[in-house]
Enzyme design. Sequence first.
Site, PDB file in Angstrom:
ATOM      1  N   SER A   1     102.324   3.257 -62.429  1.00 44.67           N
ATOM      2  CA  SER A   1     102.272   2.717 -63.794  1.00 44.67           C
ATOM      3  C   SER A   1     100.861   2.780 -64.356  1.00 44.67           C
ATOM      4  CB  SER A   1     102.779   1.271 -63.807  1.00 44.67           C
ATOM      5  OG  SER A   1     102.031   0.505 -62.892  1.00 44.67           O
TER       6      SER A   1
ATOM      7  N   CYS B   1     103.950  -4.625 -48.406  1.00 47.25           N
ATOM      8  CA  CYS B   1     102.709  -5.335 -48.079  1.00 47.25           C
ATOM      9  C   CYS B   1     102.818  -6.806 -48.471  1.00 47.25           C
ATOM     10  CB  CYS B   1     101.521  -4.668 -48.754  1.00 47.25           C
ATOM     11  SG  CYS B   1     101.644  -4.652 -50.541  1.00 47.25           S
TER      12      CYS B   1
HETATM   13  N1  SAH Z   1     100.222   3.958 -51.900  1.00 48.61           N
HETATM   14  C1  SAH Z   1      98.919   3.645 -52.444  1.00 48.61           C
HETATM   15  C2  SAH Z   1      98.761   2.157 -52.709  1.00 48.61           C
HETATM   16  C3  SAH Z   1      99.796   1.563 -53.647  1.00 48.61           C
HETATM   17  S1  SAH Z   1      99.304   0.050 -54.353  1.00 48.61           S
HETATM   18  C4  SAH Z   1      97.838   4.185 -51.529  1.00 48.61           C
HETATM   19  O1  SAH Z   1      98.137   4.676 -50.423  1.00 48.61           O
HETATM   20  O2  SAH Z   1      96.659   4.129 -51.917  1.00 48.61           O
HETATM   21  C5  SAH Z   1     100.584  -0.238 -55.487  1.00 48.61           C
HETATM   22  C6  SAH Z   1     100.517   0.614 -56.749  1.00 48.61           C
HETATM   23  O3  SAH Z   1     101.693   0.320 -57.505  1.00 48.61           O
HETATM   24  C7  SAH Z   1      99.365   0.359 -57.691  1.00 48.61           C
HETATM   25  O4  SAH Z   1      98.687   1.578 -57.914  1.00 48.61           O
HETATM   26  C8  SAH Z   1      99.997  -0.138 -58.997  1.00 48.61           C
HETATM   27  O5  SAH Z   1      99.337   0.402 -60.143  1.00 48.61           O
HETATM   28  C9  SAH Z   1     101.373   0.412 -58.885  1.00 48.61           C
HETATM   29  N2  SAH Z   1     102.451  -0.303 -59.604  1.00 48.61           N
HETATM   30  C10 SAH Z   1     102.644  -1.630 -59.693  1.00 48.61           C
HETATM   31  N3  SAH Z   1     103.806  -1.906 -60.326  1.00 48.61           N
HETATM   32  C11 SAH Z   1     104.359  -0.697 -60.647  1.00 48.61           C
HETATM   33  C12 SAH Z   1     105.573  -0.305 -61.282  1.00 48.61           C
HETATM   34  N4  SAH Z   1     106.448  -1.204 -61.722  1.00 48.61           N
HETATM   35  N5  SAH Z   1     105.824   1.013 -61.430  1.00 48.61           N
HETATM   36  C13 SAH Z   1     104.939   1.926 -60.984  1.00 48.61           C
HETATM   37  N6  SAH Z   1     103.794   1.604 -60.354  1.00 48.61           N
HETATM   38  C14 SAH Z   1     103.504   0.316 -60.195  1.00 48.61           C
END
Ligand code: SAH
Length: 421
Positions: free
Chosen positions: A274, A367
């Site tokens: 997002s 997490c």
């Molecule tokens: N997999 C990543 C870490 C993910 S952290 C890594 O290895 O570095 C979670 C992510 O989900 C964040 O980047 C946040 O911007 C995104 N996020 C949160 N809610 C969301 C949604 N409803 N749809 C899409 N992305 C979302």
Amino acid sequence: MLSADPLAAIPPPAERRLALRVTPAGQRALRTGHPWLFDQAITEQKGEGRPGDLAVIFDARRRFLAVGLYDPTSPIRVRVLQHGTPATIDRTWLCEKLAAAAAWRATLAESGTAAEGGTTGYRLVHGENDGLPGLVIDRYADVLVMKLYTAAWAPWLADLRAALAEVCPANCLVLRLSRDAQRRPEFLCGLDDGSVLVGALPDGAVRFSENGLRFEADVLRGQKTGFFFDQRDNRARAGKLAAGRRTLNVFAYTGGFSLYAARGGAPEVLSIDSSAPALAAAERNFALNRDLPAVAACRHTTLAADAFDALADLRRRGERFELVIVDPPAFAKREDEVAGALQSYGRLTELALGVLAPGGTLVMASCSSRVSAPDFFATVNRAAAQAGRPLREIDRTGHAIDHPIRFPEGAYLKCLFASVP
Ligand code: SAH
């Protein structure tokens, strides 16, 4: 002369320690080494204190139980620094803790440069799990990023900075503050999220490597301290499953899993998040690794969208992937959010399977520390069975080595690797 030191205005902790007595349940928890003392467990308190003053906790027979950081602003009233035997908490004590934390990460610290396949970005101090509750320190090559989860560490910052310079030197030290810590500016004396305590960092972007892949992170504004080091081993594992597979990385952030998939031989990777700035960083991270033939050959695209909507949309359009990685943010921060979080994990499993080709591999992570591993794995399996695609589990994993687990709440990351008929 005016001092430019951002720590100059912060008063040190009080000389006098507070004395606390606690309930039998509180005593039992402390005797098992639990790092938190909650306000309801306190039966008697001598003295008043500010966040970061030291509190000594005694049992019913006035024997020493623990000493820790007092925090009148939090239901976690004391974060325990030492159990069982009294200690002088000072710079020397901090040096010992930091040295022990650094020693635990020696294999990472000695893993070499990016060109040598090494890792220069990792968690140096993982709060409670390294005996420094409420304090996280991440290393990004020559830059250290220290994140406070409580204002109680503020009076200790000068000592921490000196201890770091002695034990784990770096060119630059950045301070990040959790939302809770930022809520009490009166105890921060002008310190901000993103204050630079040592050196200079003109734009916040730092470069580091992870298992030989090059990354850039925005340590001043990025989520957490800028990168999610806890997934390092799971990213490496996913990368090994990616050869020849069209890959979808959902909740991609700055493209960690995406780059491992590309290096592992995925011909095409779609990163969904997002956050448009996070996806722009993912593009830059791909550019940083163009010298790797597999990364250069991979077609990487990004989509800034809500993950739930995007997955439903991809399914409708008949898009299919052979590897789908789903690593959402924490859905449950409080106990009363656990049921809703499990529902979301179930829904995401169903949506992910909707775009997973027959025989494909699903990687699902959680997490949320409040969601237990058994509940998470059962929910994902149940949702898959209900969707008519029962999982063949390959592995259940947790965090990388720089996220040791020294108390139950420390085991927050759960990851499932499964093959799906
Ligand atoms: N997999 C990543 C870490 C993910 S952290 C890594 O290895 O570095 C979670 C992510 O989900 C964040 O980047 C946040 O911007 C995104 N996020 C949160 N809610 C969301 C949604 N409803 N749809 C899409 N992305 C979302």
